[in-house]
Design a protein around this motif. Structure first.
Motif, PDB file in Angstrom:
ATOM      1  N   ASP A 121       0.822  -1.213   0.000  1.00 63.64           N
ATOM      2  CA  ASP A 121       0.000   0.000   0.000  1.00 63.64           C
ATOM      3  C   ASP A 121       0.855   1.262   0.000  1.00 63.64           C
ATOM      4  OD1 ASP A 121      -2.273  -1.549   0.019  1.00 63.64           O
ATOM      5  OD2 ASP A 121      -2.526  -1.478   2.190  1.00 63.64           O
TER       6      ASP A 121
ATOM      7  N   SER B  17       1.253   0.982  -4.783  1.00 65.16           N
ATOM      8  CA  SER B  17      -0.171   1.147  -5.071  1.00 65.16           C
ATOM      9  C   SER B  17      -0.368   2.292  -6.068  1.00 65.16           C
ATOM     10  CB  SER B  17      -0.945   1.435  -3.782  1.00 65.16           C
ATOM     11  OG  SER B  17      -0.494   2.644  -3.200  1.00 65.16           O
ATOM     12  N   GLY B  18      -1.571   2.381  -6.604  1.00 65.30           N
ATOM     13  CA  GLY B  18      -1.908   3.500  -7.478  1.00 65.30           C
ATOM     14  C   GLY B  18      -1.700   3.259  -8.948  1.00 65.30           C
TER      15      GLY B  18
ATOM     16  N   LYS C  85      -2.402   1.708 -12.709  1.00 70.41           N
ATOM     17  CA  LYS C  85      -3.652   1.525 -13.446  1.00 70.41           C
ATOM     18  C   LYS C  85      -4.181   0.104 -13.333  1.00 70.41           C
ATOM     19  CE  LYS C  85      -5.580   1.795 -18.120  1.00 70.41           C
ATOM     20  NZ  LYS C  85      -5.290   2.114 -19.550  1.00 70.41           N
TER      21      LYS C  85
END
Length: 258
Positions: free
Chosen positions: A91, A95-96, A98
């Motif tokens: 996290d 993360s983040g 697409k």
């Protein structure tokens, strides 16, 4: 006058080089803040060359599939649970993207590994237990670079399969015709040898031309010549496949020892 001119040129070039170096350094700092290092090795298991090579491989796969991939070899996590630690690192650093993120965490003091995936990656790689088979043997052998490299290649393979077929990769669908051929030949040879050994071990058995020779004449009288066939009903049910990944808290993954 000429000396002053050459001195001005030299100072000018030094200034340009210094400014360029400062800009490149600032750019690297900016990139590092935006893109966390994909390979972390606090246990000092990898060489500098291996770290760079793994980073290049990860960046290529990330760009190809629009994902984030992490590999972290940690000396210890100070008594924390591997799943909690892996999910937290995922996290925080991976993360983040697409199409999701995935992290391989290896803890050296407990000799345990953990794969953590976010909800997006879970749809693409739900069977992380199968994925782990590509690197666990390398971890056990102490080939940590090979383990990380095989992990990256397997992630690329699984993601490519998903993008081409629209469904997650299933290792059980792979069919090795060569292995099947060897298995059939081996079974036939073993069957022949086993049969021969049983025949050789029988001292009171002689070859018979027909089934009549097993019976004494007039000892059996068949009064009913009708054949009755009793059929049986067979039902086949697909066995549910057990999954080793967990989905609590929006994370998936699997773990084990090496």
């Amino acid at each position: 006058m000429i000396k002053k001119f050459f001195a001005f040129i030299i100072f000018f070039m030094i200034g340009i080089l210094t400014l360029s170096t400062s800009q490149n350094y600032a750019l690297r700092i900016c990139e590092a803040s935006i893109y966390p290092a994909p390979v972390v090795d606090t246990a000092n298991l990898l060489s500098e060359y291996e770290m760079k090579d793994l980073t290049q491989k990860i960046r290529a796969v990330e760009s190809k599939h629009q994902v984030k991939i992490g590999v972290e070899f940690l000396k210890t996590i100070t008594g924390k649970d591997e799943k909690v630690a892996a999910d937290s690192l995922l996290d925080k650093n991976f993360s983040g993207a697409k199409n999701g993120g995935i992290l391989l965490l290896v803890v050296m003091d407990t000799r345990k590994w953990r794969i953590s995936t976010d909800s997006l990656m879970m749809n693409r790689i739900p069977d992380t237990e199968s994925l782990s088979k590509s690197f666990v043997s390398d971890l056990s052998a102490g080939d940590y670079y090979g383990a990380a490299s095989n992990y990256i290649e397997s992630v690329d393979k699984y993601l490519t399969y998903y993008e081409q077929n629209g469904t997650p990769y299933d290792a059980s669908n792979e069919f090795d015709i060569l292995s099947l051929g060897f298995a059939i030949i081996f079974s036939i040879v073993c069957g022949i040898l086993f049969r021969s050994s049983l025949i050789d071990s029988m001292s009171n058995v002689q070859p018979a031309i027909s089934a009549r020779e097993y019976l004494k004449r007039e000892s059996v009288k068949i009064t009913d010549q009708r054949d009755k066939f009793l059929f049986r009903k067979v039902e086949r049910r697909r066995k549910s496949k057990s999954s080793s990944h967990s989905s609590g808290g929006g994370h998936g993954g699997s773990g084990g020892s090496f």
